[in-house]
Design a protein around this motif. Structure first.
Motif, short mmCIF file in Angstrom:
data_model
loop_
_atom_site.label_atom_id
_atom_site.label_comp_id
_atom_site.label_asym_id
_atom_site.label_seq_id
_atom_site.Cartn_x
_atom_site.Cartn_y
_atom_site.Cartn_z
N ALA A 10 2.05 -4.50 -16.20
CA ALA A 10 2.43 -5.77 -15.60
C ALA A 10 3.92 -5.80 -15.28
N SER A 11 4.74 -5.27 -16.18
CA SER A 11 6.19 -5.29 -15.99
C SER A 11 6.65 -4.34 -14.88
N GLU A 12 5.75 -3.47 -14.43
CA GLU A 12 6.09 -2.52 -13.36
C GLU A 12 5.57 -2.97 -12.00
N ALA A 13 4.94 -4.16 -11.95
CA ALA A 13 4.25 -4.58 -10.73
C ALA A 13 5.19 -4.76 -9.54
N TRP A 14 6.34 -5.39 -9.75
CA TRP A 14 7.26 -5.61 -8.63
C TRP A 14 7.74 -4.28 -8.05
N ASP B 282 -1.59 -7.92 -9.31
CA ASP B 282 -0.29 -7.27 -9.19
C ASP B 282 0.74 -8.21 -8.57
N ARG B 283 0.32 -9.02 -7.62
CA ARG B 283 1.25 -9.98 -7.00
C ARG B 283 1.66 -11.06 -8.01
N ILE B 284 0.69 -11.49 -8.81
CA ILE B 284 1.02 -12.46 -9.86
C ILE B 284 2.06 -11.88 -10.82
N HIS B 285 1.80 -10.66 -11.26
CA HIS B 285 2.73 -10.03 -12.21
C HIS B 285 4.08 -9.75 -11.55
N ALA B 286 4.07 -9.40 -10.27
CA ALA B 286 5.33 -9.13 -9.58
C ALA B 286 6.20 -10.38 -9.55
N ALA B 287 5.58 -11.53 -9.30
CA ALA B 287 6.33 -12.79 -9.30
C ALA B 287 6.89 -13.08 -10.68
N GLU C 47 -6.30 -10.83 3.46
CA GLU C 47 -7.16 -9.90 2.74
C GLU C 47 -8.38 -9.52 3.56
N GLN C 48 -9.01 -10.50 4.21
CA GLN C 48 -10.20 -10.24 5.01
C GLN C 48 -9.89 -9.30 6.18
N ASN C 49 -8.66 -9.37 6.68
CA ASN C 49 -8.27 -8.57 7.84
C ASN C 49 -7.35 -7.41 7.47
N ARG C 50 -7.38 -6.99 6.22
CA ARG C 50 -6.49 -5.93 5.75
C ARG C 50 -6.59 -4.68 6.62
N THR C 51 -7.82 -4.22 6.91
CA THR C 51 -8.01 -2.99 7.69
C THR C 51 -7.55 -3.18 9.13
N VAL C 52 -7.91 -4.31 9.72
CA VAL C 52 -7.50 -4.59 11.11
C VAL C 52 -5.98 -4.61 11.22
N LEU C 53 -5.33 -5.25 10.27
CA LEU C 53 -3.87 -5.32 10.28
C LEU C 53 -3.26 -3.94 10.06
N ALA C 54 -3.83 -3.16 9.14
CA ALA C 54 -3.30 -1.82 8.88
C ALA C 54 -3.38 -0.96 10.14
N ASP C 55 -4.48 -1.08 10.88
CA ASP C 55 -4.62 -0.32 12.12
C ASP C 55 -3.56 -0.72 13.14
N ALA C 56 -3.07 -1.98 13.01
CA ALA C 56 -2.04 -2.46 13.93
C ALA C 56 -0.63 -2.22 13.38
N GLY C 57 -0.55 -1.51 12.23
CA GLY C 57 0.75 -1.19 11.66
C GLY C 57 1.30 -2.22 10.70
N VAL C 58 0.43 -3.14 10.24
CA VAL C 58 0.87 -4.21 9.33
C VAL C 58 0.24 -4.00 7.95
N LEU C 59 1.07 -3.86 6.94
CA LEU C 59 0.60 -3.68 5.57
C LEU C 59 0.48 -5.03 4.88
N VAL C 60 -0.67 -5.27 4.24
CA VAL C 60 -0.81 -6.40 3.33
C VAL C 60 -0.51 -5.84 1.94
N ALA C 61 0.67 -6.09 1.44
CA ALA C 61 1.14 -5.45 0.22
C ALA C 61 0.38 -5.95 -1.01
N GLY C 62 0.00 -5.01 -1.86
CA GLY C 62 -0.68 -5.35 -3.10
C GLY C 62 -2.18 -5.31 -2.96
N GLU C 63 -2.81 -4.23 -3.43
CA GLU C 63 -4.27 -4.14 -3.39
C GLU C 63 -4.90 -5.17 -4.30
N ARG C 64 -4.22 -5.49 -5.39
CA ARG C 64 -4.76 -6.43 -6.38
C ARG C 64 -3.94 -7.71 -6.39
N HIS C 65 -4.63 -8.84 -6.38
CA HIS C 65 -3.92 -10.12 -6.47
C HIS C 65 -3.18 -10.21 -7.80
#
Length: 436
Positions: A65-69, A44-49, A24-42
């Motif tokens: 919530a049911s649409e998170a995944w 959403d990841r809880i609901h996806a699981a 999360e702390q490096n989201r922008t740095v990773l995005a610039d390198a072509g790496v997506l940190v999926a899920g803007e909201r934690h």
């Protein structure tokens, strides 16, 4: 377009919070390198699981919530870069069929599964503590983690803590080289070694990335844990159900106050250690035989036993001291909340804080308790902003299309020579009246 996706599916209490904070702390740095940190909201990841595990608690949550995944799957597929990473520890509880259904949703993308795992012996008291935060009353000395065959709601048992079972369920349809087991280093390892192992599993090589993050120690000491267990024996309505227990027992009492009342390690019984040691040997053998990619050393999983007391060894005097300190801190917390409420309402006589140590303690506790709720509110606002930005983008596209059509009409319908513009104006008016 996304070429590879890494699903970090667990296990709980294996450094997942630390790894997620680095991502999360490096989201922008990773995005610039072509790496997506999926899920803007934690959230959403809880609901996806929960969606993947077909958790019936979704029925009591909003439809979003049911649409998170599916939202996360769409985000991964629409990513402009090459790599995506999705990390949440409770994916680990999914059955083999549920895991395969989730992987099928990512068909066409080279999918990898990443499993972090730790010393089996130390996993036992950690799992017991997490259950305490949701009103467990069973003494550690009498408690056993649920077996691996328990259902998908067994979030704090061997079903999620044993990496061999998680790997078998999530990796059954994948080549072994796409199943990555990352072991948590022993105490001798430095603070960033776990990140280096995780990054190697996900083939992340971003020099600008900063793996140093503030770590939140959410572990209770032996006395505080026993105190919370005894509180649980007296807790009654309305503090029932996961939401209420998470807010008051976990966030307010455990994380807000009790974590600061000592760091003494919690031991395990002879029976618990023998079971953990046996399970760790079987897991290590199964992982080695499966031929998965291992980052670290499988020996890190072997059960060890700290030279530590059991919660039942806490004395009455220790528990009384901890209870008194807890009451004092709760008073400070109530006082702080009352002052902030009155200040917002403009109540006369409310003075500014004097900067004393007690006031600082109260503010610190307030931040820890309210931070999760503020974060959820911020997540909701970010989601709303994203929806509005998408609407603006659609409106811009529509305006561009109208402009393009007007240009086509101008070229096809208007005379080539129109020196004073009157013919043009008349034609455009006729076009608008007849067509719009």
């Amino acid at each position: 377009m996304t070429a590879r996706v890494y699903l970090h599916v667990g296990a709980p209490k294996s450094g997942t919070t630390y790894l997620q904070r680095v991502l999360e702390q490096n989201r922008t740095v990773l995005a610039d390198a072509g790496v997506l940190v999926a899920g803007e909201r934690h959230l959403d990841r809880i609901h996806a699981a929960m969606v993947v595990r077909e958790d019936d608690r979704l029925e009591s949550l909003p439809p979003r919530a049911s649409e998170a995944w599916q939202r996360l799957v769409t985000e991964i597929r629409d990513w402009r870069g090459e790599v995506a990473i999705l990390s949440y520890e409770l994916f680990a509880g999914a059955s083999a069929a549920q895991a395969q259904a989730a992987l099928a949703d990512l068909d066409g993308i080279e999918t990898h599964v990443v499993i972090t795992a730790r010393d089996f012996g130390r996993a036992v008291p950690s799992a017991w503590q997490e259950r305490l935060k949701f009103a467990l009353t069973t003494r550690l000395e009498d408690w056993k983690p649920k077996p691996g065959k328990a259902g998908t709601r067994s979030e704090w048992g061997w079903r999620t803590m044993d990496p061999s079972g998680v790997a078998a369920r999530w990796g059954s349809g994948l080549p072994p080289e796409r199943v990555h087991v990352v072991t948590v280093p022993g105490e001798a390892g430095d603070g960033q070694e776990l990140w280096r192992r995780f990054a190697a599993a996900c083939r992340i090589d971003v020099p600008a990335l900063d793996p140093v993050v503030e770590r939140a120690n959410e572990s209770l000491g032996v006395v505080a844990a026993e105190l919370l267990r005894r509180v649980n024996e007296k807790v009654r309505a309305p503090i029932t159900g996961n939401r209420e227990q998470a807010l008051w027992l976990r966030d307010t009492l455990a994380h807000g106050i009790l974590v600061d009342l000592g760091r003494e390690q919690i031991g395990v019984t002879d029976e618990q250690f023998a079971d953990a040691e046996k399970r760790s040997r079987k897991a290590i053998a199964a992982l080695a035989e499966a031929g998965y990619d291992v980052q670290g050393d499988l020996a890190d999983l072997r059960a060890s036993r700290p030279d530590a007391r059991l919660p039942g060894d806490a004395t009455q005097a220790e528990l009384l001291d901890a209870a008194v300190e807890t009451i004092v801190r709760l008073l400070l917390l109530v006082r702080e909340r009352t002052h902030e409420r009155d200040a917002k309402q403009g109540v006369p006589g409310v003075l500014a804080e004097d900067g004393s140590r007690l006031a600082a303690v109260g503010k610190g506790m307030l931040r820890r308790v309210t931070a999760p709720r503020l974060e959820r509110r911020a997540d909701d606002l970010r989601a709303r902003i994203a929806d509005l930005e998408a609407e603006v983008a659609r409106s811009r596209a529509l305006h561009l299309r109208v402009a393009e059509l007007s240009d086509v009409v101008t070229e096809l319908l208007l005379p080539a020579q129109d020196t004073d513009g009157r013919v043009t104006a008349k034609a455009l008016n006729t076009y608008r009246n007849d067509s719009l």
